[in-house]
Design a protein around this motif. Sequence first.
Motif, PDB file in Angstrom:
ATOM      1  N   VAL A  12       0.876  -1.120   0.082  1.00 46.07           N
ATOM      2  CA  VAL A  12       0.097  -0.246   0.087  1.00 46.07           C
ATOM      3  C   VAL A  12       0.866   1.321   0.101  1.00 46.07           C
ATOM      4  CG1 VAL A  12      -2.010  -1.188   1.170  1.00 46.07           C
ATOM      5  CG2 VAL A  12      -0.080   0.173   2.531  1.00 46.07           C
ATOM      6  N   LEU A  13       0.497   2.288  -0.501  1.00 47.39           N
ATOM      7  CA  LEU A  13       1.044   3.655  -0.427  1.00 47.39           C
ATOM      8  C   LEU A  13       0.415   4.406   0.610  1.00 47.39           C
ATOM      9  CD1 LEU A  13       1.161   4.347  -4.345  1.00 47.39           C
ATOM     10  CD2 LEU A  13       3.010   3.452  -2.911  1.00 47.39           C
ATOM     11  N   LYS A  14       1.413   4.956   1.483  1.00 47.37           N
ATOM     12  CA  LYS A  14       0.915   5.472   2.649  1.00 47.37           C
ATOM     13  C   LYS A  14       1.473   7.208   2.493  1.00 47.37           C
ATOM     14  CE  LYS A  14       1.249   5.842   7.678  1.00 47.37           C
ATOM     15  NZ  LYS A  14       1.885   5.063   8.820  1.00 47.37           N
ATOM     16  N   GLU A  15       0.366   7.938   2.631  1.00 52.09           N
ATOM     17  CA  GLU A  15       0.890   9.378   2.567  1.00 52.09           C
ATOM     18  C   GLU A  15       1.286   9.850   4.093  1.00 52.09           C
ATOM     19  OE1 GLU A  15      -1.857  13.521   2.254  1.00 52.09           O
ATOM     20  OE2 GLU A  15      -2.336  11.979   0.830  1.00 52.09           O
ATOM     21  N   VAL A  16       2.410  10.505   3.837  1.00 53.85           N
ATOM     22  CA  VAL A  16       3.241  10.929   5.052  1.00 53.85           C
ATOM     23  C   VAL A  16       3.710  12.384   4.994  1.00 53.85           C
ATOM     24  CG1 VAL A  16       5.181  10.509   6.329  1.00 53.85           C
ATOM     25  CG2 VAL A  16       4.339   8.660   5.208  1.00 53.85           C
ATOM     26  N   ARG A  17       3.388  13.188   6.059  1.00 55.61           N
ATOM     27  CA  ARG A  17       3.619  14.574   6.203  1.00 55.61           C
ATOM     28  C   ARG A  17       5.159  14.667   6.433  1.00 55.61           C
ATOM     29  NH1 ARG A  17      -0.045  17.830   9.981  1.00 55.61           N
ATOM     30  NH2 ARG A  17       1.497  19.243   9.262  1.00 55.61           N
ATOM     31  N   ILE A  18       5.872  15.438   5.953  1.00 57.74           N
ATOM     32  CA  ILE A  18       7.447  15.668   6.158  1.00 57.74           C
ATOM     33  C   ILE A  18       7.451  17.288   6.297  1.00 57.74           C
ATOM     34  CG2 ILE A  18       8.241  13.338   5.464  1.00 57.74           C
ATOM     35  CD1 ILE A  18       9.061  15.131   2.943  1.00 57.74           C
ATOM     36  N   ARG A  19       8.248  17.648   7.074  1.00 52.92           N
ATOM     37  CA  ARG A  19       8.577  19.261   7.119  1.00 52.92           C
ATOM     38  C   ARG A  19       9.351  19.374   5.839  1.00 52.92           C
ATOM     39  NH1 ARG A  19      12.658  19.874  11.869  1.00 52.92           N
ATOM     40  NH2 ARG A  19      14.070  19.421  10.357  1.00 52.92           N
ATOM     41  N   ASP A  20       8.877  20.581   5.283  1.00 50.90           N
ATOM     42  CA  ASP A  20       9.267  21.188   4.009  1.00 50.90           C
ATOM     43  C   ASP A  20      10.144  22.341   4.271  1.00 50.90           C
ATOM     44  OD1 ASP A  20       9.700  21.269   1.142  1.00 50.90           O
ATOM     45  OD2 ASP A  20       7.904  22.698   0.986  1.00 50.90           O
ATOM     46  N   GLU A  21       9.643  23.281   5.079  1.00 53.30           N
ATOM     47  CA  GLU A  21      10.223  24.690   5.342  1.00 53.30           C
ATOM     48  C   GLU A  21       9.505  25.189   6.583  1.00 53.30           C
ATOM     49  OE1 GLU A  21       9.347  27.175   1.990  1.00 53.30           O
ATOM     50  OE2 GLU A  21      11.219  26.349   0.763  1.00 53.30           O
TER      51      GLU A  21
END
Length: 71
Positions: free
Chosen positions: A7-16
């Motif tokens: 499965v593909l899991k959407e993950v939030r990562i810090r961008d700026e």
Amino acid sequence: METYKTVLKEVRIRDEVYCDCCGRKIDAEREDYLHLEKQWGYFSKKDGENHVLDICEACYDKWRSSFAGAK
């Protein structure tokens, strides 16, 4: 027997990261900053509000010097 699926899991990562005081972009890989999160409670005039702040070290130093008893 176990079976698996991919499965593909959407993950939030810090961008700026930007300082909420001066607006300067913080290079989070090379400098530190203060990150605050506050969920206000029932006895506050801000009941239910969630406040998140990111503050660069220079702005933190200025802010802290305004505290009573600051050295």
